[in-house]
Scaffold this motif. Structure first.
Motif, short mmCIF file in Angstrom:
data_model
loop_
_atom_site.label_atom_id
_atom_site.label_comp_id
_atom_site.label_asym_id
_atom_site.label_seq_id
_atom_site.Cartn_x
_atom_site.Cartn_y
_atom_site.Cartn_z
N THR A 79 0.83 -1.10 0.00
CA THR A 79 0.10 0.01 -0.09
C THR A 79 0.88 1.18 -0.10
N VAL A 80 0.50 2.29 -0.96
CA VAL A 80 1.28 3.41 -0.77
C VAL A 80 0.33 4.41 0.02
N LEU A 81 1.13 4.97 1.24
CA LEU A 81 0.43 5.85 2.21
C LEU A 81 1.25 7.47 1.94
N PRO A 82 0.61 8.26 2.14
CA PRO A 82 -0.92 8.28 2.85
C PRO A 82 -1.98 8.15 1.80
N SER A 83 -1.75 7.92 0.46
CA SER A 83 -2.77 8.07 -0.29
C SER A 83 -3.72 6.57 -0.32
N GLY A 84 -3.01 5.56 0.27
CA GLY A 84 -4.11 4.34 0.34
C GLY A 84 -4.16 3.54 -0.82
N ILE A 85 -3.40 3.81 -2.02
CA ILE A 85 -3.63 2.99 -3.42
C ILE A 85 -2.69 1.85 -3.19
N ARG A 86 -3.30 0.87 -3.73
CA ARG A 86 -2.63 -0.66 -3.58
C ARG A 86 -1.91 -1.18 -5.03
N SER A 87 -0.97 -1.75 -4.63
CA SER A 87 -0.14 -2.52 -6.07
C SER A 87 0.56 -3.65 -5.54
N GLU A 88 1.27 -4.20 -6.22
CA GLU A 88 2.09 -5.25 -6.05
C GLU A 88 3.74 -4.87 -6.57
N ILE A 89 4.64 -5.62 -5.81
CA ILE A 89 6.02 -5.32 -6.10
C ILE A 89 6.50 -6.26 -7.50
N SER A 90 6.83 -5.53 -8.35
CA SER A 90 6.94 -6.35 -9.48
C SER A 90 8.41 -6.74 -9.52
N LYS A 91 9.41 -5.90 -9.04
CA LYS A 91 10.83 -6.22 -9.10
C LYS A 91 11.54 -5.46 -7.82
N ILE A 92 12.47 -6.01 -7.31
CA ILE A 92 13.51 -5.40 -6.29
C ILE A 92 14.73 -5.50 -6.96
N GLU A 93 15.49 -4.42 -6.83
CA GLU A 93 16.76 -4.09 -7.08
C GLU A 93 17.78 -3.54 -6.10
#
Ligand code: GDP
Ligand code: MG
Lengths: 301, 435
Positions: free
Chosen positions: B275-289
């Motif tokens: 979740t992205v805060l404070p906006s509350g939008i959700r997503s998923e992690i696609s890649k970590i570097e």
């Protein structure tokens, strides 16, 4: 922190990257002060880790005294070509030509003190609000008290009494017009940490860090590279010795140590065994116990 | 695990120091309890002082009465301090042994430097509290212990110093041990270790003392080398404040958009719901570097670049968190405040609050009380002077996504900045949402 599988070098690296990204996020026009020495070369590697595949959000700034080791300058130019970042050079010679500083004379003449003026001019000209430097707290006692974000007034001065508290990992970069901040991402590294990191990361260094044969003279009990800028006379006996340099500064104030360490592993061994701390090889600190504190108040790196 | 073992084996061959970890500690004690001497002794006996520094020390004209070198000069770095013979700021010192690397914050003990102590404590895993064996637990001991509990340091070592001046008496030690235990109980300090020492003579600092055979515990250094200080924040509480967005915008990396930051706590894995805060939008992690190399998983403390499956507007000041364990989002917060400015707190003006990468305006809505930090009594007040500590309620212009300080320090602490001077004027420890 998951300490079982992070080593202290990983921790120091992560902290330094964090600080570099804070600079990018908090300031309008930052710059990285590049001396050509191992600490600022390490900073460049850390900046690559912080910002690639993007570009650095700052140029590199080099203050050229005109008395640098030629090896440093060619290393610098090769490195800039490789990383493809912008380099700004401030020339002490320009400050001399403009009459802003007066060249010292005599045997102990050095442009080391003059570069402060050139640095401040270069900062003012570039309107830089933050300058990243490679100073470490283990170098000297006054530095042990300096913050990671260290505010300088419009005269470039450091006021040890007015330092801002630095809590947790929150750095306050708010400044007034005319002020700027010196930022020291590797504050918590020791000399040995830097060397171990250079080894781990295979970072390339100027050749003068490694033992080589060179013409030297002895000044004030220290070995100095023989060069015109040392104002040598017939009293100075030139000898050929196997030496290396532990720091890379102006040729007039950077002493060599005798050494056979021509590989990084040997250097690390030598440092571990060493009986002379790093700044001991720089004549400018010898003047008085409070030398560093005084110079910092005056705007030196 | 195998990977880790192999790494250990490889580095062990190279000299074995790469797999050491780092312990940050600070020292607290009243004036002249021997803090600087103790640190000097640790550096000296662990052979961390280089020859030319030692030479400078020997040449200095500050000597002990018996003519031996004064080890305190090693940390008293500023001119004013050398002249007055006191410690007025935090000095950081570094040393290492075969087992660990250490960063010491040497902080002053006078009440007028409470803020420096708070600063030193905020950056430490462990506190050493010095008590003079002749004087026992005094007012200052209570104050320093209060700061340790306020900053939630989980590991405390009480060094009962100057044992040489009480004939290394076990009785003296036991008495102090007992009276400190009462303070520890009152302040809910969890792990407290008691060590009788003489910083000046070196007893139980690096080497076990020959003069106190009745003491069965470890020397101070042995304790520092072996104590476990892992943060106990749950790994599901993954938090990463966004510091910077990496957007090369070149032809070949046209769509590259990486969120750069340091994992404050917990772990992130590819495909985690965030979740992205404070906006509350959700997503998923696609890649970590990390360093442009892809990782399946990253842990707290690591500087990383995260990529999301969806294209959302995210910038500095936002925080990415694991959706299963979101922090509190609120604009009214009850917090402990340590006031650090010579100008008193002004409830009529707006301050800036910096919480990780987020900066927002804020007002002090209410002052609940301040604490007499020598007696721990709560006092009513309508302002805070330099070094005052107490409880307030703040209201922020924008919502903050935070954890309680007692649960997750790094996402529960913030600073106040005076917009008139740009100085850091307060340290905040969030204790509850006040909405
Ligand atoms: N007898 C004795 N004197 C000590 C001991 N530790 C420190 N002192 C002395 O106490 C004085 C204050 O020490 P210092 O380290 O400056 O204290 P600080 O103010 O806490 O940093 C100095 O004169 C030290 O030599 C100790 O273990 N035994
Ligand atoms: Mg002291």
């Amino acid at each position: 922190m998951n300490k079982q599988d992070t080593t202290y070098l990983d921790q120091l690296e992560a902290e330094a990257i964090f600080i570099l990204r804070e600079v990018a996020g908090q300031f309008e026009k930052p710059a990285l002060l590049f001396s050509g020495g191992k600490d600022s070369i390490t900073l460049v590697r850390l900046a690559e880790k912080a910002f690639r595949p993007g570009k650095f959000p700052f140029p590199l700034v080099h203050i050229d005294t005109g008395h640098n080791f030629p090896e440093t300058i060619s290393f610098r130019d090769d490195m800039i070509a490789r990383i493809g970042e912008k380099l700004i050079i401030g020339h002490v010679q320009d400050s001399i030509d403009q009459g802003k500083v007066i060249e010292q004379t005599g045997k102990n003449a050095s442009r080391n003190a003059l570069q402060t003026v050139t640095l401040l001019d270069t900062i003012a000209e570039g309107k830089f609000d933050a300058c990243i430097g490679g100073a470490r707290r283990d170098e000297e006692k006054a530095r042990a008290k300096e913050r990671i974000f260290s505010v300088r007034d419009e005269f470039g001065q450091w006021d040890p009494k007015r330092q801002r508290p630095e809590l947790w990992n929150i750095y306050n970069g708010k400044i007034h017009k005319g002020e700027n901040v010196r930022v020291f991402p590797i504050s918590n590294w020791t000399e040995l940490d830097v060397w171990n990191y250079i080894r781990r990361e295979n970072i390339e260094l100027p050749s003068i860090y490694f033992a080589h044969e060179r013409d030297v003279i002895t000044r004030n009990g220290q070995l100095m590279a023989a060069a015109d800028c040392l104002n040598m006379d017939s009293d100075d006996q030139i000898e050929r010795r196997n030496v290396r340099f532990r720091t890379v500064g102006d040729m007039t104030c950077t002493a060599a140590v005798e050494s056979d360490a021509d590989q990084i592993d040997d250097i690390i061994e030598e440092i571990k065994m060493s009986k002379i701390s790093e700044r001991g090889a720089r004549m400018d600190d010898k003047v008085s116990e409070a030398a560093m504190e005084d110079r910092k108040k005056g705007g030196y790196f | 695990m195998i990977k880790y073992l192999r790494l250990q084996w490889k580095t062990a061959k190279k000299g074995g120091i790469f797999n050491m970890d780092l312990l940050k500690f600070f020292t607290a004690g009243s004036v002249d309890d021997g803090k600087s001497t103790l640190i000097g002794r640790l550096l000296y006996d662990s052979e961390s002082i280089l020859a030319d520094q030692l030479e400078a020390l020997q040449q200095s004209n500050r000597k002990n009465d018996d003519g031996t070198i004064d080890l305190a000069i090693l940390t008293d770095g500023l001119k004013a301090e050398r002249e007055q013979g006191i410690t007025i700021d935090v000095a950081y010192k570094y040393f290492q042994t075969d087992k660990r690397k250490f960063i010491i914050a040497d902080t002053p003990g006078h009440i007028q430097y409470t803020r420096n102590m708070v600063t030193g404590a905020s950056n430490s895993d462990l506190a050493i509290i010095l008590v003079d064996a002749r004087n026992g637990v005094v007012e200052q001991t209570v104050r320093h212990s209060f700061i340790v509990s306020l900053l939630e340091l989980k590991h405390v070592v009480v060094c009962i110093n100057k044992m040489d001046m009480v004939d290394f008496s076990e009785d003296a030690f036991n008495k102090i041990h007992k009276s400190y235990s009462e303070i520890a109980l009152k302040l809910k300090l969890k792990e407290v270790t008691y060590i009788p020492v003489s910083a000046l003579k070196g007893d139980n600092i690096v080497n076990r003392s020959q003069n106190m055979s009745w003491y069965a515990g470890k020397s101070l250094l042995d304790h520092l080398e072996t104590t476990e200080v892992n943060e106990d924040v749950k790994s599901v509480q993954a938090r990463m404040p966004v510091q910077w967005v990496i957007r090369p915008q070149t032809d070949e990396l046209h769509d590259y958009r990486g969120y750069a930051g340091r994992v404050l706590s917990g772990s992130f894995r590819v495909n985690d719901k965030i979740t992205v805060l404070p906006s509350g939008i959700r997503s998923e992690i696609s890649k970590i570097e990390t360093n442009m190399q892809e990782q399946d998983e990253v842990h707290s403390g690591t500087s990383v670049t995260l990529h999301l499956k969806d294209n959302i507007d995210i910038g500095r000041g936002d925080i990415l968190v694991n959706s299963t364990h979101e922090p509190i989002v609120s604009q009214s917060i009850e917090a402990d405040l340590c006031w650090m400015d010579t100008k008193p707190l002004d409830t009529s003006i707006m301050y800036l609050l910096q919480h990780n990468s987020k900066v927002t305006k804020c007002k002090i809505r209410d002052i609940l009380h301040k604490v007499n930090i020598n007696t721990l009594e709560k006092i009513e007040t309508d302002t805070f002077q330099l070094n005052d500590i107490g409880r307030i309620v703040i209201r922020t212009a924008e919502p903050l996504a935070f954890d309680l300080y007692q649960v997750n320090k790094l996402n529960g602490g913030a600073i106040l900045i005076d917009p008139r001077t740009n100085l850091t004027v307060g340290a905040l420890m969030f204790r509850a949402s006040a909405e």
